[in-house]
Design a protein around this motif. Structure first.
Motif, short mmCIF file in Angstrom:
data_model
loop_
_atom_site.label_atom_id
_atom_site.label_comp_id
_atom_site.label_asym_id
_atom_site.label_seq_id
_atom_site.Cartn_x
_atom_site.Cartn_y
_atom_site.Cartn_z
N UNK A 58 0.80 -1.22 0.00
CA UNK A 58 0.00 0.00 0.00
C UNK A 58 0.83 1.26 0.00
N UNK A 59 2.16 1.14 0.10
CA UNK A 59 3.05 2.30 0.09
C UNK A 59 3.29 2.76 -1.34
N UNK A 60 3.10 4.03 -1.58
CA UNK A 60 3.30 4.57 -2.93
C UNK A 60 4.79 4.72 -3.24
N UNK A 61 5.22 4.17 -4.37
CA UNK A 61 6.60 4.29 -4.81
C UNK A 61 6.62 4.87 -6.22
N UNK A 62 7.25 6.02 -6.37
CA UNK A 62 7.42 6.65 -7.68
C UNK A 62 8.86 6.49 -8.12
#
Length: 424
Positions: A58-62
């Motif tokens: 659920x952690x956003x990684x760009x």
């Protein structure tokens, strides 16, 4: 179809680098990761791995990938923004000088405890500012099928003299072989010139350091620049194109020439395996040392790292934690280690590393087991990017016939002292 895929990848990386997307905003208490990736050839792999991590946690990684040769410029621009990278890279002690004030101390992190050796950490005093995340090799990639078609095998090439003899012969009968040259184009476009102003230039530095028993210097002597000239001369004479065309030749041009069977030799590294394996079977490829005419009987592949992960200490506490968690997952989880080994072709210096399927990595291990000495990566001691750029310009002019080798020597030796003094 293969060529289209390669070209499409190059365009995708360029777009990613020149059209930097805004990092999506999230709630203040939700940690997120923004990774500014150094390696264009692994852009798609990192995008896929980031997506998998987001789906799992659920952690956003760009992930944003800088264009080849533009990492430092891109990093400077991105660090000035409010949503700056939380995870970035430096290339070693010289690169760290510019960014040490931004580095979070990793000595108590989980990922630091996973390192197989403390030699893979980058320290400033007691602080651990960076951690190497990949060990790579480079040399001359060989199309064994074309080499055999020309009447030779790998056993015929064990020294610089052997390499020159074979390459000259291949060049003389290139029309009969249906190829354009012995070597792919030594492109001096910014996407490609690092192969010669950095990687090839490492060889004379390596042998000078080895002879003098040092690991850095404020005044390079240029003891082995004649050997550097001999190899570069071979690249530009036994080539798919005239030296005057090299200023515009790109990394994609060189790779495509090799993929399309237009040349036998291609100076590059183990990171190219994932692309080349789309066209070639493992038994059709090999990597041999860049024989330099100094200690050829004992020379292995150039093996090391200039890839050190650093965490931005100016990021929020939540973003720092999210970034540390992501890094540790990449090098310990089944999904992360599998992607880094199989998709990216990396050897990673962590306890839970998966053995890569990369044939070039396997060959490096075989060379070492046979008693050959890996050429260490000393280009991390090069004084500055400006030094590399000046050397690249001199090499380009020399290849085109508008400059002399004395200009290259001056760019290598005199400018080394100048740039080292400026960095003090």
């Amino acid at each position: 179809m293969k060529m289209k895929k390669v070209t499409a990848m190059g365009m995708a990386v360029l777009m990613a680098a020149t059209m930097i997307p805004a990092v999506p905003a999230m709630a203040d208490d939700a940690g997120k990761v923004y990774y500014l990736n150094f390696k264009p050839e692994q852009d798609e792999d990192w995008q896929n791995l980031a997506k998998e991590y987001t789906e799992e946690t659920g952690t956003e990684v760009t992930v944003v990938t800088a264009a080849s040769g533009q990492y430092e410029t891109t990093l400077q621009s991105e660090m000035a923004k409010s949503d700056a990278p939380t995870l970035f890279q430096v290339n070693g002690p010289v690169g760290l000088k510019n960014w040490k004030d931004y580095c979070y101390d990793l000595k108590d992190s989980d990922i630091y405890s996973q390192l197989t050796s403390d030699s893979y950490s980058l320290k400033d005093g007691d602080a651990v500012d960076g951690i190497a995340y990949v060990i790579e090799s480079y040399g001359l990639i060989v199309n064994k099928t074309l080499l055999e078609k020309a009447g030779y095998t790998l056993d015929d090439i064990k020294s610089f003299d052997d390499l020159k003899k074979v390459a000259d012969d291949i060049q003389s009968k290139k029309d009969d072989l249906g190829i354009k040259g012995a070597f792919t184009s030594a492109g001096m476009d910014g996407s490609s010139d690092w192969r010669f102003k950095t990687h090839l230039a490492n060889l004379p530095i390596y042998y000078e350091y080895k002879e003098d028993g040092i690991d850095d210097t404020d005044a390079i002597k240029g003891t082995y620049l004649d050997n550097y000239k001999n190899v570069f001369d071979l690249y530009i004479t036994d080539s798919t194109c005239d030296g005057s065309e090299l200023s515009a030749k790109t990394a994609d041009d060189s790779r495509n020439e090799f993929v399309n069977g237009e040349a036998v030799f291609y100076q590059n590294g183990s990171w190219e395996y994932s692309e080349l394996s789309k066209t070639f079977k493992d038994d059709e490829l090999a990597m041999i040392p860049i024989y330099f005419g100094v200690d050829d009987a004992n020379e292995g592949l150039a093996t090391g790292t200039e890839n050190y992960w650093c965490v931005n200490k100016n990021a929020s506490e939540a973003d720092v934690k999210a970034t540390l968690d992501f890094m540790n997952w990449c090098v310990t989880s089944e999904a992360g280690t599998k992607s880094m080994a199989e998709d990216m072709g990396f050897t990673i210096p962590f306890k839970t590393a998966e053995a890569p399927s990369n044939v070039f990595v396997k060959q490096d291990a075989e060379y070492t087991e046979a008693g050959l000495t890996p050429v260490s990566w000393n280009f991390t001691t090069m004084p500055s990017e400006e030094w590399k750029n000046t050397l690249g310009s001199a090499l380009t002019a020399y290849a085109a016939g508008s400059g002399s080798w004395d200009d290259v020597k001056s760019a290598f030796v005199d400018n080394w002292a100048t740039e080292k003094a400026l960095s003090e």
